[in-house]
Motif scaffolding. Structure first.
Motif, PDB file in Angstrom:
ATOM      1  N   GLN A 407     -36.220 -30.368 -61.630  1.00 22.28           N
ATOM      2  CA  GLN A 407     -36.486 -30.307 -60.195  1.00 22.28           C
ATOM      3  C   GLN A 407     -37.972 -30.490 -59.899  1.00 22.28           C
ATOM      4  N   ALA A 408     -38.827 -29.822 -60.669  1.00 23.19           N
ATOM      5  CA  ALA A 408     -40.269 -29.914 -60.445  1.00 23.19           C
ATOM      6  C   ALA A 408     -40.780 -31.320 -60.712  1.00 23.19           C
ATOM      7  N   ASP A 409     -40.235 -31.986 -61.729  1.00 22.87           N
ATOM      8  CA  ASP A 409     -40.646 -33.362 -62.023  1.00 22.87           C
ATOM      9  C   ASP A 409     -40.258 -34.302 -60.890  1.00 22.87           C
ATOM     10  N   ILE A 410     -39.059 -34.109 -60.337  1.00 18.66           N
ATOM     11  CA  ILE A 410     -38.615 -34.942 -59.212  1.00 18.66           C
ATOM     12  C   ILE A 410     -39.515 -34.711 -58.006  1.00 18.66           C
ATOM     13  N   LEU A 411     -39.770 -33.441 -57.669  1.00 14.03           N
ATOM     14  CA  LEU A 411     -40.567 -33.125 -56.486  1.00 14.03           C
ATOM     15  C   LEU A 411     -42.000 -33.632 -56.619  1.00 14.03           C
ATOM     16  N   SER A 412     -42.624 -33.433 -57.773  1.00 14.59           N
ATOM     17  CA  SER A 412     -44.016 -33.880 -57.936  1.00 14.59           C
ATOM     18  C   SER A 412     -44.118 -35.396 -57.850  1.00 14.59           C
ATOM     19  N   ASN A 413     -43.118 -36.117 -58.366  1.00 15.46           N
ATOM     20  CA  ASN A 413     -43.152 -37.573 -58.258  1.00 15.46           C
ATOM     21  C   ASN A 413     -42.945 -38.037 -56.824  1.00 15.46           C
ATOM     22  N   CYS A 414     -42.064 -37.346 -56.096  1.00 17.50           N
ATOM     23  CA  CYS A 414     -41.824 -37.713 -54.695  1.00 17.50           C
ATOM     24  C   CYS A 414     -43.061 -37.461 -53.830  1.00 17.50           C
TER      25      CYS A 414
END
Length: 505
Positions: A407-414
């Motif tokens: 989840q954190a990887d998705i959010l930081s990339n977005c």
């Protein structure tokens, strides 16, 4: 002589043992309930009993009226059935609130009750794991039980969490080589020369890990994703204005009314009249506050309900629906074909585009005005109601424990995909503080440390008051970065966590 009754007795005994084994076998939903009772019982205290009862009861729906169908006919039918227009409820709440006296934003009071709760849970979970690995009486001394278990993230492909025992160096006995060199009492004549044999005693090294532990992930590792200390710029801004989309028609029944909606019907335009969804799912796209001409991304779009809401506002210049699997994108396409008139000719690849990619690796940085990040999570209600595709399945333990990292990887990339000044809403259908505030904190930290991105956290504690006649919200003091819809029997929506972030640079 063997008697018949003995044969019958043995057969009966075998059957009873077989039944006992089957009886002890747990279902995926039972595993989920046990986990939630342990975790959420500590987080929510006495309130968990009521939340639990709501989660185990059929959830409540909200109807999205299709603007591409028989809109007037459908809305009139809703009104005759006693359903209420959410836009009207919001306007009534706005009048009731009147003038708002500005209060300090959340960021000015960083105390968060969940911090202490999660720290306590982590310590308790670590203790349980230590004593499971090193039970009392298993060794001559309990001094070998480590005081703390640390976990190292390897950067190799398919990252592994490896268990390390953090012993104090002063408690170690000298190594074999050191003892040989320093101890004059050792009879060196008894050492075996390797050239005369292959027994390997000369190269013997004491075991330092248990075979099979390489892929083992402790449950407490899940809680470690929840961090509270910020080593990055952290700005909060109170949101005091909210504009409900003029063309959006959403209908609900009043709190305490559990009436069912009539099934959707085909309209004269050959699309369905209305779309039913869990009521709390409307809030993330609503608070994204899409304006006319916005370029919008739905990073994890399936099954498509939130994307449909954003399209029904008639505001986006283009909406990009992304998901990781083709089968999930096909679910989105199916929804769009059923509800968007002339979809194939005038919408696909024009105002609506499909993208198949892991959201952690989407590129096209600084190209979107608004992004909805409704990430994969433990889907708490589904986990308690359905055994199929359940994240608490025994073969999916690693996947579940690593959800916050995903989840954190998705959010930081977005956050990198947002234009400066653009807004993003992160959401989950979980009650977990780890997957909610914990992931937001971790993503903000990662975005700043790796890419220099700074963010303003929008405090929605005032504007959610416009929806308090419909939803039951968690008290703002218990959450740092967002808002949480709690399952509540008279208004059995959610759970749904959402946090609004605006990119500064």
């Amino acid at each position: 002589m063997l008697k018949v009754r003995n044969l019958l007795f043995l057969q009966s005994r075998w059957k009873s043992q077989r039944w006992a084994v089957q009886k002890r076998k747990k279902t995926n939903t039972q595993r989920a309930l046990e986990s939630f009772d342990d975790f959420y019982g500590s987080v929510f205290g006495v309130r968990w009993k009521n939340i639990r009862a709501a989660l185990l009861t059929e959830h409540k729906y909200i109807a999205l009226i299709n603007n591409f169908g028989d809109t007037d006919k459908t809305t009139n039918g809703m009104k005759l059935d006693g359903a209420l227009n959410i836009k009207s409820l919001v306007n009534l709440a706005r009048e009731r609130l009147g003038h708002y006296d500005a209060k300090p934003a959340k960021g000015q009071d960083t105390t968060n009750r969940a911090d202490e709760t999660l720290d306590k849970l982590l310590r308790e979970q670590e203790e349980r794991e230590k004593h499971a690995l090193y039970p009392k009486g298993a060794t001559d001394s309990t001094a070998l039980i480590p005081d703390q278990l640390h976990y190292r993230k390897e950067e190799a492909t398919g990252k592994k969490n490896v268990l390390e025992n953090d012993y104090n160096a002063k408690n170690f006995e000298p190594s074999l080589e050191e003892a040989i060199e320093t101890d004059i009492h050792i009879d060196k004549s008894r050492l075996i020369d390797p050239q005369y044999g292959t027994c390997g005693l000369y190269d013997f090294m004491p075991a330092n890990k248990i075979k099979g532990m390489e892929d083992w992930i402790p449950e407490s590792d899940h809680y470690k994703y929840y961090q509270t200390q910020a080593d990055f710029p952290l700005n909060f801004e109170l949101e005091t204005e909210y504009y409900y989309p003029e063309k959006l028609n959403l209908y609900t029944y009043e709190m305490g009314n559990c009436s069912e909606y009539k099934p959707p019907k085909k309209c004269v335009t050959n699309v369905l009249s209305h779309y039913l969804m869990d009521g709390a799912s409307i809030l993330p796209p609503l608070f994204l506050d899409i304006k006319e001409g916005d370029r919008v991304l739905d990073a994890c779009a399936a099954p498509g309900g939130k994307s449909l809401i954003m399209l029904q506002t008639l505001h986006p210049d283009i909406l990009v629906c992304n998901d990781v699997q083709e089968s999930r994108l096909n679910r989105v396409r199916k929804v769009m074909r059923e509800y968007i008139f002339d979809y194939a000719e005038n919408w696909e690849n024009k105002r609506l585009a499909m993208s198949q990619c892991d959201a952690r690796y989407l590129d096209g940085y600084e190209s979107y005005d608004k992004i909805l990040v409704d990430v994969p999570c433990t889907t708490d209600r589904h986990s308690l109601m359905e055994d199929d595709n359940n994240i608490f399945k025994t073969t999916r333990i690693k996947e579940r424990l690593r959800i916050p990292e995903l989840q954190a990887d998705i959010l930081s990339n977005c956050l990198r995909l947002l234009k400066p000044g653009g807004s993003l809403v992160y959401s989950t259908c979980s009650l977990s503080p780890v997957q909610n505030d914990g992931v937001v904190h971790m993503a903000l930290q990662k975005a700043f440390n790796e890419h220099g991105i700074t963010v303003t956290v929008k405090d929605l504690s005032y504007v959610i008051k416009l929806f308090e006649d419909i939803f039951k919200f968690e008290h703002p003091k218990n959450i740092k970065y967002g808002q949480l819809v709690l399952p509540y029997l008279p208004a059995n929506y959610g759970p749904m966590y959402f946090s609004k972030l605006t990119r500064k640079s």
